[in-house]
Design an enzyme around this catalytic site. Sequence first.
Site, PDB file in Angstrom:
ATOM      1  N   LYS A  65      92.963   9.193  60.296  1.00  0.00           N
ATOM      2  CA  LYS A  65      92.922   8.432  61.359  1.00  0.00           C
ATOM      3  C   LYS A  65      93.347   9.225  62.675  1.00  0.00           C
ATOM      4  O   LYS A  65      92.271   9.236  63.740  1.00  0.00           O
ATOM      5  CB  LYS A  65      93.605   7.345  61.414  1.00  0.00           C
ATOM      6  CG  LYS A  65      93.305   5.817  61.123  1.00  0.00           C
ATOM      7  CD  LYS A  65      92.005   5.365  61.004  1.00  0.00           C
ATOM      8  CE  LYS A  65      90.814   6.428  59.721  1.00  0.00           C
ATOM      9  NZ  LYS A  65      90.405   5.575  59.195  1.00  0.00           N
ATOM     10  N   CYS A  72      75.846 -11.527  60.473  1.00  0.00           N
ATOM     11  CA  CYS A  72      75.055 -11.996  60.978  1.00  0.00           C
ATOM     12  C   CYS A  72      74.840 -12.459  62.389  1.00  0.00           C
ATOM     13  O   CYS A  72      76.291 -12.754  62.825  1.00  0.00           O
ATOM     14  CB  CYS A  72      74.342 -13.683  59.672  1.00  0.00           C
ATOM     15  SG  CYS A  72      74.333 -13.018  57.998  1.00  0.00           S
ATOM     16  N   LYS A  76      79.087   7.956  61.527  1.00  0.00           N
ATOM     17  CA  LYS A  76      79.567   6.803  60.461  1.00  0.00           C
ATOM     18  C   LYS A  76      78.847   6.890  59.555  1.00  0.00           C
ATOM     19  O   LYS A  76      79.280   7.019  58.138  1.00  0.00           O
ATOM     20  CB  LYS A  76      78.950   5.569  61.203  1.00  0.00           C
ATOM     21  CG  LYS A  76      79.460   4.361  60.701  1.00  0.00           C
ATOM     22  CD  LYS A  76      80.915   4.040  60.412  1.00  0.00           C
ATOM     23  CE  LYS A  76      81.733   3.420  59.622  1.00  0.00           C
ATOM     24  NZ  LYS A  76      83.361   3.479  59.335  1.00  0.00           N
ATOM     25  N   GLU A  93      90.550  12.226  63.127  1.00  0.00           N
ATOM     26  CA  GLU A  93      89.314  12.735  63.544  1.00  0.00           C
ATOM     27  C   GLU A  93      88.612  12.185  65.251  1.00  0.00           C
ATOM     28  O   GLU A  93      87.993  12.062  65.588  1.00  0.00           O
ATOM     29  CB  GLU A  93      89.093  11.689  62.861  1.00  0.00           C
ATOM     30  CG  GLU A  93      89.048  10.066  62.437  1.00  0.00           C
ATOM     31  CD  GLU A  93      88.704   9.152  61.768  1.00  0.00           C
ATOM     32  OE1 GLU A  93      87.511   9.356  61.448  1.00  0.00           O
ATOM     33  OE2 GLU A  93      89.119   8.316  60.710  1.00  0.00           O
ATOM     34  N   GLU A 135      95.721   9.544  54.697  1.00  0.00           N
ATOM     35  CA  GLU A 135      94.934   8.211  56.082  1.00  0.00           C
ATOM     36  C   GLU A 135      95.235   8.338  57.100  1.00  0.00           C
ATOM     37  O   GLU A 135      94.806   8.287  57.730  1.00  0.00           O
ATOM     38  CB  GLU A 135      94.987   7.192  54.860  1.00  0.00           C
ATOM     39  CG  GLU A 135      93.754   6.079  55.422  1.00  0.00           C
ATOM     40  CD  GLU A 135      92.398   6.100  55.860  1.00  0.00           C
ATOM     41  OE1 GLU A 135      92.055   7.349  55.944  1.00  0.00           O
ATOM     42  OE2 GLU A 135      92.059   5.386  56.596  1.00  0.00           O
ATOM     43  N   ASN A 153      75.507 -18.119  59.479  1.00  0.00           N
ATOM     44  CA  ASN A 153      75.915 -17.819  59.241  1.00  0.00           C
ATOM     45  C   ASN A 153      76.633 -17.860  57.968  1.00  0.00           C
ATOM     46  O   ASN A 153      77.278 -19.191  58.519  1.00  0.00           O
ATOM     47  CB  ASN A 153      76.851 -17.361  60.647  1.00  0.00           C
ATOM     48  CG  ASN A 153      75.856 -16.329  61.217  1.00  0.00           C
ATOM     49  OD1 ASN A 153      74.974 -15.742  60.880  1.00  0.00           O
ATOM     50  ND2 ASN A 153      76.053 -16.339  62.811  1.00  0.00           N
ATOM     51  N   GLY A 154      77.753 -16.875  57.416  1.00  0.00           N
ATOM     52  CA  GLY A 154      78.413 -17.797  56.882  1.00  0.00           C
ATOM     53  C   GLY A 154      78.081 -17.794  55.384  1.00  0.00           C
ATOM     54  O   GLY A 154      77.221 -17.275  55.092  1.00  0.00           O
ATOM     55  N   ARG A 192      76.325  -6.213  65.686  1.00  0.00           N
ATOM     56  CA  ARG A 192      76.919  -6.383  65.079  1.00  0.00           C
ATOM     57  C   ARG A 192      76.684  -6.550  63.215  1.00  0.00           C
ATOM     58  O   ARG A 192      77.524  -5.827  62.347  1.00  0.00           O
ATOM     59  CB  ARG A 192      77.141  -8.652  64.388  1.00  0.00           C
ATOM     60  CG  ARG A 192      77.743  -8.901  66.242  1.00  0.00           C
ATOM     61  CD  ARG A 192      76.655  -9.875  66.640  1.00  0.00           C
ATOM     62  NE  ARG A 192      77.229 -11.013  64.683  1.00  0.00           N
ATOM     63  CZ  ARG A 192      78.185 -12.005  65.481  1.00  0.00           C
ATOM     64  NH1 ARG A 192      78.777 -12.564  66.442  1.00  0.00           N
ATOM     65  NH2 ARG A 192      78.408 -12.698  64.275  1.00  0.00           N
ATOM     66  N   TRP A 195      73.651  -9.949  57.535  1.00  0.00           N
ATOM     67  CA  TRP A 195      74.463  -8.986  57.012  1.00  0.00           C
ATOM     68  C   TRP A 195      73.990  -9.276  55.986  1.00  0.00           C
ATOM     69  O   TRP A 195      75.202 -10.398  55.286  1.00  0.00           O
ATOM     70  CB  TRP A 195      75.651  -8.694  57.223  1.00  0.00           C
ATOM     71  CG  TRP A 195      76.746  -8.221  57.092  1.00  0.00           C
ATOM     72  CD1 TRP A 195      77.729  -8.692  56.724  1.00  0.00           C
ATOM     73  CD2 TRP A 195      76.254  -6.629  57.397  1.00  0.00           C
ATOM     74  NE1 TRP A 195      77.865  -7.588  55.293  1.00  0.00           N
ATOM     75  CE2 TRP A 195      77.830  -6.197  56.164  1.00  0.00           C
ATOM     76  CE3 TRP A 195      76.321  -5.614  57.269  1.00  0.00           C
ATOM     77  CZ2 TRP A 195      78.488  -5.080  55.952  1.00  0.00           C
ATOM     78  CZ3 TRP A 195      76.492  -4.741  56.972  1.00  0.00           C
ATOM     79  CH2 TRP A 195      77.548  -4.103  56.396  1.00  0.00           C
ATOM     80  N   HIS A 207     107.819  24.103  49.572  1.00  0.00           N
ATOM     81  CA  HIS A 207     107.453  25.307  48.983  1.00  0.00           C
ATOM     82  C   HIS A 207     106.698  25.634  49.615  1.00  0.00           C
ATOM     83  O   HIS A 207     106.177  26.452  49.512  1.00  0.00           O
ATOM     84  CB  HIS A 207     106.367  24.484  47.593  1.00  0.00           C
ATOM     85  CG  HIS A 207     107.440  23.617  46.717  1.00  0.00           C
ATOM     86  ND1 HIS A 207     108.525  24.649  46.260  1.00  0.00           N
ATOM     87  CD2 HIS A 207     107.803  22.926  46.743  1.00  0.00           C
ATOM     88  CE1 HIS A 207     109.066  23.894  45.559  1.00  0.00           C
ATOM     89  NE2 HIS A 207     107.961  22.297  45.640  1.00  0.00           N
TER      90      HIS A 207
HETATM   91  C1  F6R Z   1      87.108   8.261  58.150  1.00  0.00           C
HETATM   92  C2  F6R Z   1      85.963   7.730  57.896  1.00  0.00           C
HETATM   93  C3  F6R Z   1      85.346   8.592  56.901  1.00  0.00           C
HETATM   94  C4  F6R Z   1      84.635   7.865  55.318  1.00  0.00           C
HETATM   95  C5  F6R Z   1      83.174   8.900  54.379  1.00  0.00           C
HETATM   96  C6  F6R Z   1      83.042   8.004  53.431  1.00  0.00           C
HETATM   97  O1  F6R Z   1      87.639   6.908  59.082  1.00  0.00           O
HETATM   98  O2  F6R Z   1      85.614   7.035  58.062  1.00  0.00           O
HETATM   99  O3  F6R Z   1      86.552   9.736  55.699  1.00  0.00           O
HETATM  100  O4  F6R Z   1      85.610   7.132  54.443  1.00  0.00           O
HETATM  101  O5  F6R Z   1      82.513   9.690  55.626  1.00  0.00           O
HETATM  102  O6  F6R Z   1      81.800   7.195  53.866  1.00  0.00           O
HETATM  103  P1  F6R Z   1      81.494   5.910  53.061  1.00  0.00           P
HETATM  104  O7  F6R Z   1      82.703   4.817  53.001  1.00  0.00           O
HETATM  105  O8  F6R Z   1      80.681   5.053  53.750  1.00  0.00           O
HETATM  106  O9  F6R Z   1      81.617   6.289  51.357  1.00  0.00           O
END
Ligand code: F6R
Length: 609
Positions: free
Chosen positions: A486, A2, A604, A489, A482, A100-101, A27, A74, A505
């Site tokens: 990271k 928020c 995102k 990407e 993971e 906020n909070g 934010r 938020w 294998h």
């Molecule tokens: C990688 C990443 C993506 C998301 C994926 C699912 O860093 O952010 O692999 O994890 O697109 O997204 P959500 O969690 O929003 O369903």
Amino acid sequence: MCGIVGFVGEGNAKEVVIEGLKRLEYRGYDSAGIALNIDNRIEVRKHVGEIVNLEKLISDEDFDSNIGIGHTRWATHGAPSDINAHPHVNSDSTVAVVHNGIIENFVELREMLQKDYGIVFRSETDSEVIAHLIGIYNKGDLLDAVYKATSKMRGAYAIAAISSDDPDRIVAVRKDAPLVAGIGKGCNFIASDIPALLKYVREVYLIENDETVVLDKNSIVIYDDNRKVVDRDVFHVTWDSDAAEKEGYEHFMLKEIYEQPKGISDTLHRRIDENGEIKLDGIDISKEELEGLSRIYIVACGTAYHAGLVGKTVIEKYAKIPVEVDVASEFRYRDPFVDDRTLFIAISQSGETLDTLAALREAKRKGARVLSIVNVVGSSVARESDDVFYTWAGPEIAVASTKAYTTQLVCLYLLALYMGRQRGIVDDDTLSRVVSELEALPDKIEYILTKEKDIENIARKIYKNNNVFYIGRGLDCAVAYEGSLKLKEISYINSFAIAAGELKHGTIALMEPGTLVISLATQEKLYEKMISNIVEVQARGAFILGISKVNTKEIEKHADEVIYIPHCIDDVVPVLSVIPLQILAYHIARLRGCNIDKPKNLAKSVTVE
Ligand code: F6R
């Protein structure tokens, strides 16, 4: 997260507040609102969605006011909606408040206000109690009313209030949520964050915890919790607004990596009671329903899927229910065996990922009960689920997910323990051991974060590699996936993760002198086997970066570099071991000059199939 903005003095409050709110958009928020004092009458306008919706709502209104407060919300308590958006007002609209909070004792306060004062609540928020509390104490001195109201409240908050009975002042309070006061000429400002004010001022007072600040057009007075005036040095802001939004971090990704201790504390908060029992808000599965389950599917995409891999291990271990994990884009096309004895767990940061949503609908159609682990309150996945377990990571802005992943893991541990308890499998000793390990995670992450410079130095040695392998066994394998995602990407390096035992294998054919192999060796039962796998790749000339627990030094004999994480039980290691991998990926990408927060080709929230 928020955002708060307030303005008093010579100028147009509406314009200043809206402009400030726009500066806080980064934010993340789901609704916005404004309250202005016009001719001793409080006018509130608020709208779900983007600030442009609010702007359209008020564009034709001739709001000429020199005092106002605004908010971007938020959602935490109550879905995103016009009614739940801030500002909130008391019953006769003489007080308006933005907050906020979280007010921890809001249920108790709401009951008291209903019973003793006959107050009718309009929203589902915890924040509305603040407006009513200030309202009942307000006798024309807003400062006094705010002091009295906050003395009844528990929690973490920043608040700004205006009143038509005390029309020339804004009163704001800070308790564990940021607040700054901007020093203008013939006007003054309040905000939750410096970027909101940078268009207007460069001189601010940083408000500290338990301080209350009173602003009118000519003065800003800060009081401590005993109502004594505090002398505060002026802080001169030298950064531009871009740097300010990131709070001094070069990228949102790094900021979000550093926010993980807080995200995890917030996610654990109030889900473990004073007796160490797990209490899951938003989840209403009876013991009988749990007993009747034949299987669990965990379905998600990308990073959230990797969290699911850890979830499978811990749910099977602690709750003794068979779990299958699937990527959402595959799940719905393979006619999965789902019926009314199936629990379907969707994991999603955004709650809007189309594949996850479609898989959820498919499972529901076949009769499964749907539980989701989601970060964005009121998102589609959350709305369509029977039970919702929120991660309290706060908004994640960088495309690469960091704090959402670790908070998803924490939810999965809590869920596994909860189900194991309900089913009578987890005994008191196990519960208290795992709970204390979970509670220790934020401090242990803080410790790893102090090693950022060392990790950056390792990144300098390896950032030119164009092929990287991540290997591990058991839970380390899930984290290897993971870590690898990271890196690829954000740095565009071709990286590949594989269960260490699978190397021989086929994949070991790719090992040659200098190949970078990031080797996770944290799982005590699998340690010796993992060392053997490391020796195998070492024999082919690979450059080995080991990740291990502090008390296992054998790895030093074989690895070129080792990053140690603090000791913890094996099950919770993923929350710690992923942190150096996030930092490493970040620094490698930075050294390669990549666009870290917005990598090419990625979005995102993936709302297409
Ligand atoms: C990688 C990443 C993506 C998301 C994926 C699912 O860093 O952010 O692999 O994890 O697109 O997204 P959500 O969690 O929003 O369903």
